[in-house]
Design an enzyme around this catalytic site. Structure first.
Site, PDB file in Angstrom:
ATOM      1  N   GLY A 176       0.825  -1.211   0.000  1.00 28.33           N
ATOM      2  CA  GLY A 176       0.000   0.000   0.000  1.00 28.33           C
ATOM      3  C   GLY A 176       0.855   1.256   0.000  1.00 28.33           C
ATOM      4  N   TYR A 177       0.186   2.389   0.096  1.00 25.21           N
ATOM      5  CA  TYR A 177       0.918   3.646   0.000  1.00 25.21           C
ATOM      6  C   TYR A 177       1.776   3.898   1.237  1.00 25.21           C
ATOM      7  CZ  TYR A 177      -1.941   4.727  -4.111  1.00 25.21           C
ATOM      8  OH  TYR A 177      -2.545   4.718  -5.351  1.00 25.21           O
ATOM      9  N   CYS A 212      -3.683  10.899  10.189  1.00 25.30           N
ATOM     10  CA  CYS A 212      -3.013  12.024   9.547  1.00 25.30           C
ATOM     11  C   CYS A 212      -3.634  13.362   9.944  1.00 25.30           C
ATOM     12  CB  CYS A 212      -2.991  11.849   8.038  1.00 25.30           C
ATOM     13  SG  CYS A 212      -4.607  11.619   7.270  1.00 25.30           S
ATOM     14  N   ASN A 264       0.302  13.426   4.448  1.00 31.75           N
ATOM     15  CA  ASN A 264      -0.422  12.372   5.164  1.00 31.75           C
ATOM     16  C   ASN A 264       0.317  11.041   5.175  1.00 31.75           C
ATOM     17  OD1 ASN A 264      -1.203  12.700   2.318  1.00 31.75           O
ATOM     18  ND2 ASN A 264      -2.434  10.851   2.645  1.00 31.75           N
TER      19      ASN A 264
END
EC number: 1.2.1.38
Lengths: 341, 341, 341, 341
Positions: free
Chosen positions: D11-12, D147, D308
């Site tokens: 994932g990111y 975030c 974020n």
């Protein structure tokens, strides 16, 4: 620690030089000049540097003696003043277009005026490490090539040098707005420049002369402004010579770039990022190059991408400095870029 | 056919007035003035109008007698010259901020200077048809409200009028770059203005006085520039009065807007476009309003969106003209906006 | 009033057909089908249509008899079912790729499968009014060409027809994300698709066969996805035949397009919008074409732009319908596009 | 060198952990897991890492023993399996929402389900170094906050701790699309998510509970998706207590953050970047905080910004690891962000 000076520190290239040099373990930034902002903090114009430095701009005449000097603007307006400033640095990196073309006649043709400093042309070494690393080790005057020229030369040169392609290529350059600089007119207003696919140089863009000079190919170049702040992509059509295979093309790139720290070959059969994509390179010193080839028709598409302010400008200068000084040439150039972005 | 003139035709509001009036079956554009571009074609500055008109700008002093006149800029610099120009039109639509606040003292407070034309304030009718339709039928001087003010007033007024909310609300306005106009400085360069969330008015944005004047509420306003060319969204926090239900809120909107051609209530429980979204309104004369409500805490979020150059400017002016002239008020305002976009 | 049906109304092309047909004074939308969304309101998937219609989707089998029918998807999956549906309309407009190539062998080569309905090819007329207006007046089956093909054909055909250029041209197509449709995978996620210059078809894009079929030229095509939702631009390199002047090129365009309501020639010497720019065309039915020429080298750059969902799809279909029905062909296509945007 | 493992590397957040850890001089990446991509190269999903690593994903069950383990996803689906994996690391950093709220009842209220691992809550230390540095030095289980919560807490806490503001604040969060993750549905398609101002959480966003827990303030939170891939900005309205001066506010921030390496106070009277702007922070570990204050009305606007995926996720985790291991906490977090961008 060596002392570095930046003449013209308030522009976008100046800002990137500052970012890199402030993070360079072997370099102290002695001064950054700005005629307009003399006395003002550099993080006023480069807000990403807040907290990293308390430096303020000085007027050009206050430029101290330095070991290395970076010039971000042309000497055109005042060649004598420039020469005087340049004398304050032992090694000079010129990021303007002044010294990119070796032939003053070519300069005249493409820039529409007499060359301002023809006497400097003979000594200038091109600040493209992949082609001129050995010369850079002893150069005292380095001319950093144009952003689209750098991408095109790095994408084409292995094929040209290996004799794999016909001479005539067409280059389609796409570039973000930061290439127009920090002071710009109505055409660069957000309301006008957003969402564009602006063909601003339909035929004969200046960088084609640099590409030809470096690769020996005839290059016909078009340029389009796209809705990005940073980033250059060149999409080049070429014709392979008879008998050339995809394997030969891949081998030529591998031979040229296997040991290069800042060139990657990106040419995949699938995926979202099969080919060089500038958005992945923002802030990084990579130039990605790739290609697609149809052996039956010998059609060859060559693609290059980089950040115009880094590998297309300030990063090439810092990499050249690292080579000139005998340091690891990756120093201060470690940021790899982001995904997603 | 009536004859319309636009004083200040080269800006963004001027361009939208031209687009609508050139497509209006009852109107002939007699002249558009521009001091700077006098003699040049209007489609030079408004390239979307290519093929629709051969009109060229005239100097202000060449403005002919007209039935309706639209002024896009303040009379501040030259009230006498403006008055003379205004005399050439039977009905005048003022799209500047001059006549929005009824009280010259309030103008002084928010604009930091004396009111340039206090003698005009008494006769000016606000060009917000949803609140002032009857007055507009006979008005000879119409003042079109500000873009964020229009969105806020349309979003809040049904609730304020029905006594459903406490007085104090906070307004968070988000606006694209076209609000800064066609001539603008370095802060509006594409490289600087792209990708921003720029809080340019942290406290006390001028439009809060307009909102208070129209709704009777105390409004505290913040404004942020976002990476869009067109579009305004206001996100407003309010507190419902004790006992107020969601059904009451919905009914207040329905009562106010069921018959309005250009206000839609958008407040859904799910979907990608549950609430007013400015991107769907580009080029359209709609103002979408919506809300979310938590009855337990009486927290109420009210949202409005419009195209700042259309319903927030030129479209309100044209709608007001249609009312004044007794035409179908939707004339020339039929474009509904696009999806996807 | 005639009755129109849309088979496949929930996609982006379906949404644009709805927008135009709901605003068309001669047309009543009898039905829009959606297998997935049957029974749901059309303004749920096309939120820009809120307030314009209370229509809900019907299942395909509920499609009533219509005067005109628009198909937005291929008949590939179910040719028999499609034929049955098509029989419910007197005139059929096919916006899929099925009938664009006249030669089933070419279809097989470019689409990698057998043609699903070869028996329809002979009767299908191309829905590009500028080339096929006379045939469209009596056509009962119209095939709307691809978006990049339409732009390229309109940009090239006057030059090809007048014999002004050599056969081989290279086409660089740039296209926004809406071309990938409303249902799409991970490669079209905002985080992945934003900011791209994605060379998704490096060599041999399918539309090159359509271009060759229409113009008789050999076309080599590359396609790049750019960070836009709508819009197509094609940038084409060609070589003029010996002796061709800029005046001859301009004359060829003027002859071809002087009377065309939806093609504009945009080729200026200066300005921000010298050449066709898709952002100015969003929502409009214009195709702008332009060129730059260097007579000395005979290098010719040809540029075309349009909105892929309008002139590159739904708009061409509606214009073709207007012609077929004998109406003013501009009906319901009056929106000129926006500036700034 | 210590050995690090990433559970959920594709994932990111996983990608950013990889970017930082691959550049960390004290860390060797022992493994990154992915159920779906096991056996595939990590630079396939994180193309910015090309040339930096030859690592491939392993299945979770192949996770080796590690010194530090990073979990990017919730343990909700399989708490037992997760516990078993967690046992393979000496120190665990949890980047999911599982352990952010100390009170399981609060979790139930905001997440609509029973807490999956209430037994872990007591030991988890919040991975926000500015508030919990001392506890982090010995923590074996670290929970990285959300975030928007991180930005809000860092912006508010100095004022809350100094007793300068009233309890109730309203938080307006703006966030890019990467917050929705690498696998996402139709609402995150580029054509739908571009150009949005999407109020996706009008009232009661989950992060408000985290903000209240950390600051003791009552926080009412709204969240809007904006057209950015990365970046969070929070704009917070608060009311100062009677007698509070601007100098007191500035002093509170200075006291809190003068020695912090990754928090900068940005609150200028003029300039394009007067207040925290997320675009300047992409890829950096800074959180910028700022404010505007009107002493007469005691209106206070507080603004925070961060990336974020970095300071709002992976960067906070790496900074916490650096503290836990006794290293310079800036290690591998040196990238300052870019301008222009």
């Amino acid at each position: 620690m060596i002392r570095a000076g930046i003449v013209g520190g308030a522009g976008y290239i100046g800002g990137e030089l500052l970012r890199m040099l402030l993070g360079h373990p072997e370099v102290e930034v002695a001064a950054a000049t700005s005629t307009r902002l003399s006395g003002r903090r550099v993080d006023g114009s480069h807000p990403n540097l807040r907290g990293l430095t308390d430096l303020s701009y000085v007027a050009p005449e206050q430029l101290p003696e330095c070991d290395v000097l970076f010039f971000t603007a042309s000497s055109l307006d005042d060649p004598a003043g420039r020469a005087e400033l340049a004398a304050r640095g032992k090694v000079v990196f010129d990021l303007s277009a002044d010294l990119r073309l070796k032939d003053p006649a070519l300069y005249r043709k493409h820039y529409g005026r007499e060359h301002p400093v023809p006497e400097l042309l003979a000594d200038a070494v091109s600040g493209l490490p992949e082609l001129h690393r050995e010369s850079l080790r002893t150069a005292d005057l380095v001319s950093v090539p144009g952003c689209m020229a750098s991408a095109s030369i790095l994408a084409l040169n292995p094929l040209a040098a290996a004799g794999l392609i016909e001479s005539r290529v067409t280059v389609d350059g796409r570039v973000g707005s930061s290439g127009s600089g920090a002071s710009a007119g109505e055409m660069n207003l957000h309301s006008e420049r957003s969402n564009v696919l602006r063909v601003f140089a339909p035929l004969g863009h200046r960088h084609q002369a640099e590409i030809s000079q470096a690769t020996g190919l005839e290059a016909l170049m078009t340029a389009t402004g796209v809705d990005a702040v940073r980033g250059v992509q060149v999409v080049i059509r070429a014709t392979a010579r008879p008998g050339v295979t995809e394997a030969a093309i891949r081998a030529a790139y591998r031979t040229a770039y296997a040991a290069e720290p800042f060139v990657r070959v990106v040419a995949q059969k699938r995926g979202n990022y099969r080919f060089p994509e500038p958005k992945l390179l923002l802030g990084s010193n990579y130039c990605d190059v790739g290609f697609a080839y149809d052996a039956a028709s010998r059609e060859l598409l060559v693609i290059g991408a980089l950040d115009n302010l880094v590998k297309g400008g300030a990063g090439n200068a810092v990499q050249s400095m690292n080579i000139r000084m005998g340091w690891d040439e990756r120093t201060a150039l470690g940021f790899p870029g982001l995904h997603p972005i």
